[in-house]
Design a protein around this motif. Structure first.
Motif, PDB file in Angstrom:
ATOM      1  N   THR A   1      23.475  21.701 -18.371  1.00  0.00           N
ATOM      2  CA  THR A   1      22.475  22.538 -19.145  1.00  0.00           C
ATOM      3  C   THR A   1      22.520  24.031 -19.419  1.00  0.00           C
ATOM      4  O   THR A   1      21.874  24.790 -19.785  1.00  0.00           O
ATOM      5  CB  THR A   1      21.366  22.291 -18.052  1.00  0.00           C
ATOM      6  OG1 THR A   1      21.296  22.961 -16.873  1.00  0.00           O
ATOM      7  CG2 THR A   1      20.841  20.907 -17.846  1.00  0.00           C
TER       8      THR A   1
ATOM      9  N   ASP B   1      14.348  12.568 -13.187  1.00  0.00           N
ATOM     10  CA  ASP B   1      14.678  11.366 -13.372  1.00  0.00           C
ATOM     11  C   ASP B   1      15.241  11.100 -12.125  1.00  0.00           C
ATOM     12  O   ASP B   1      14.994   9.924 -11.634  1.00  0.00           O
ATOM     13  CB  ASP B   1      15.964  11.367 -14.505  1.00  0.00           C
ATOM     14  CG  ASP B   1      15.124  11.267 -15.798  1.00  0.00           C
ATOM     15  OD1 ASP B   1      13.932  11.264 -16.021  1.00  0.00           O
ATOM     16  OD2 ASP B   1      15.813  11.762 -16.615  1.00  0.00           O
ATOM     17  N   GLU B   2      16.195  11.925 -11.344  1.00  0.00           N
ATOM     18  CA  GLU B   2      16.646  11.574  -9.993  1.00  0.00           C
ATOM     19  C   GLU B   2      15.312  11.332  -8.795  1.00  0.00           C
ATOM     20  O   GLU B   2      15.739  10.532  -8.001  1.00  0.00           O
ATOM     21  CB  GLU B   2      17.477  12.849  -9.738  1.00  0.00           C
ATOM     22  CG  GLU B   2      18.198  12.404  -8.578  1.00  0.00           C
ATOM     23  CD  GLU B   2      19.217  11.305  -8.883  1.00  0.00           C
ATOM     24  OE1 GLU B   2      19.511  10.205  -8.015  1.00  0.00           O
ATOM     25  OE2 GLU B   2      20.164  11.419  -9.700  1.00  0.00           O
TER      26      GLU B   2
ATOM     27  N   LYS C   1      25.589  16.944 -13.462  1.00  0.00           N
ATOM     28  CA  LYS C   1      24.549  16.795 -14.548  1.00  0.00           C
ATOM     29  C   LYS C   1      24.098  18.133 -14.842  1.00  0.00           C
ATOM     30  O   LYS C   1      23.724  18.461 -16.132  1.00  0.00           O
ATOM     31  CB  LYS C   1      23.538  15.715 -14.142  1.00  0.00           C
ATOM     32  CG  LYS C   1      24.222  14.340 -13.935  1.00  0.00           C
ATOM     33  CD  LYS C   1      23.136  13.317 -13.499  1.00  0.00           C
ATOM     34  CE  LYS C   1      23.739  11.822 -13.466  1.00  0.00           C
ATOM     35  NZ  LYS C   1      22.559  11.045 -12.933  1.00  0.00           N
TER      36      LYS C   1
ATOM     37  N   ILE D   1      16.202  16.453 -15.697  1.00  0.00           N
ATOM     38  CA  ILE D   1      17.224  15.666 -14.930  1.00  0.00           C
ATOM     39  C   ILE D   1      16.785  15.460 -13.527  1.00  0.00           C
ATOM     40  O   ILE D   1      16.898  14.408 -13.107  1.00  0.00           O
ATOM     41  CB  ILE D   1      18.484  16.369 -14.970  1.00  0.00           C
ATOM     42  CG1 ILE D   1      18.842  16.201 -16.519  1.00  0.00           C
ATOM     43  CG2 ILE D   1      19.363  16.116 -13.928  1.00  0.00           C
ATOM     44  CD1 ILE D   1      20.283  17.367 -16.701  1.00  0.00           C
TER      45      ILE D   1
END
Length: 491
Positions: free
Chosen positions: A400, A375-376, A396, A372
């Protein structure tokens, strides 16, 4: 040899220290390193004892983060022209300054060869100040963490003044690498250290019975270690236990050391295992008999904790770099990043649960969290500092966590906000009181020396001639010449 070659690297002959070519390759489910010196012949040593684990680490590789103001110019003679030069790939995350080569012990195992050189190395206060200032002037980000080492730094008569000096110059964390003898003898001493500005005691701690100390330190130092921990607890001084792991000496006590640390969780914040490094000539049979690698430690911990910690719970230190990168991007300011070599070391966090402990990755999907964040990092958001974006990232990442397995006190959102909003400059109470880090860092010796690891090292020594030298290169190639050059007198 008909074996697949993974890596071609530069390495040193373990006898004459000439830089020669080496191969790192897989054989019998292990990773080996081999090289041949024209003068001293062929050498082969285990690099990682588990080929599968070796390969798994590659997904955590990150680009380095070099400094912008190198201290020396490369003459293509790495690691002999260390400085840092423009070829080095990682900035200084932790700096070491040796304050003395004197010691109040005479250990059979000592990578610093303390008290045995025939001269006294003890930089002046002005030299120490210059080294500290050099580290703080590193660009683009100053060094935040300094560790005073030796020899035994507590024998230095100005140790309290030096710690205060480091805080005055802006170091956020000061660490003292010590055998604990003086701390054990004087309960007031750790209180004085803390008042001077010491943040962490880095305590040599080889086991929970007498035998490892008799073999590794030459006497039963266990009572000294226990008194030292007790005095550190009274002083409320955060402590790292540092076992030098030697096969056949204390490799059967790793789980017990973790348990001892966790019983003193209020003070012991980390257990950092260091597999032994070999110096000098050693025959092939002795090397194979005594060598212990990072995967060995991981497997022994799994066995000795009855699976409470699994070998798959560990991650390379570089796996934590994306979190540091997203902190940097959000804050628009540089920060230290653990962009070290993937095979230098591993670690994990454990947290208190049901009278015992549980590794962090058992209730947080750390690989998904990393994806995550990556990706950011791959986006070109221009509103990176926007509070809504930060909140979105926290949301986000909160997905997890497995709430069914999570300790009741654990506030993941608090931890994420502490990381993303205040850059972990204030450590959350969950980490302070309920968590303990376990690490394993295998410093190299002339038999397993790998230049690629040196070039990505983030643990460095500062020297009085205004150089910054990677840890393993310093201890193998530079320590004796630096200490002799700046020695005060013969003894």
């Amino acid at each position: 040899m008909s074996i697949p070659c993974w890596v071609s690297s530069s390495i040193c002959c373990p006898i004459c220290y000439s830089i020669i070519k080496a191969h790192i390759f897989e054989e019998d489910d292990k990773i080996y390193i081999e090289k041949e010196c024209k003068t001293h012949g062929y050498f082969k040593d285990i690099y990682w004892s588990d080929a599968q684990l070796f390969k798994q680490q590659f997904k955590y590789a990150v680009e380095g983060d070099p400094i912008e103001n190198p201290n020396t110019k490369s003459s293509k003679d790495c690691p002999r022209d260390c400085g840092l030069c423009e070829e080095h790939k990682t900035h200084t995350m932790l700096a070491n300054i040796d304050l003395t080569n004197r010691c109040n012990q005479n250990c059979p195992i000592c990578f610093a060869n303390a008290a045995a050189a025939g001269y006294v190395y003890e930089p002046t206060l002005e030299q120490v100040r210059e080294m500290l200032a050099m580290l703080r002037n590193q660009k683009p980000n100053p060094v935040w963490v300094v560790q005073f080492s030796g020899g035994e730094p507590t024998v230095h008569p100005k140790i309290l003044e030096i710690i205060s000096m480091a805080k005055e110059l802006g170091f956020r964390y000061t660490i003292l690498a010590t055998n604990g003898v003086k701390i054990a003898e004087d309960p007031n001493f750790p209180i004085q250290l803390k008042k001077a500005g010491l943040n962490i005691a880095y305590l040599q701690f080889d086991g929970v019975t007498s035998e490892p100390y008799i073999q590794a330190r030459g006497y039963n130092a266990l009572p000294v270690k226990i008194r030292a921990v007790e005095n550190l607890v009274k002083a409320d001084l955060p402590t790292v236990l540092v076992p030098t792991v030697v096969k056949g000496v204390n490799d059967d006590q790793l789980g017990a050391i973790i348990d001892y640390g966790f019983k003193n969780l209020g003070t012991v914040k980390t257990v950092n295992f260091q597999p032994v490094s070999f110096t000098g000539r050693i025959d092939k049979e002795e090397l194979e008999k005594k060598r212990i690698t990072v995967p060995d430690v991981m497997k022994l911990v799994e066995e000795q904790t009855d699976g409470r910690i699994l070998k798959d719970d560990w991650m390379p230190i570089s796996a934590f770099t994306p979190l540091e990168m997203i902190m940097e991007k959000i804050s628009k300011s540089r920060r230290s990043k653990a962009a070290t070599h993937i095979h230098c070391g591993v670690g994990l966090y454990i947290f208190e649960k049901s009278g015992g402990y549980i590794p962090l990755n058992r209730f947080v999907d750390l690989d998904l969290a990393r994806e995550i964040i990556m990706d950011e990092l791959g986006t070109e958001r221009r509103i990176m500092g926007d509070l809504r974006m930060k909140s979105s990232l926290v949301y986000k990442l909160s997905k997890t966590i497995d709430k069914k397995k999570t300790p009741e006190y654990f506030d993941y959102n608090e931890l994420l906000k502490a990381a993303l909003l205040n850059q972990l400059y204030e450590i959350p109470m969950t980490l302070q009181k309920k968590g303990m880090f376990i690490g394993c860092m295998h410093f190299m010796d002339p038999y397993n020396f790998d230049l690629d690891r040196v070039e990505r090292c983030c643990i460095h020594y500062a020297t009085p001639d205004n150089r910054i030298i990677p840890f393993c290169a310093y201890n193998i190639f530079h320590r004796s010449s630096v200490e002799e050059k700046f020695s005060m007198k013969n003894v």
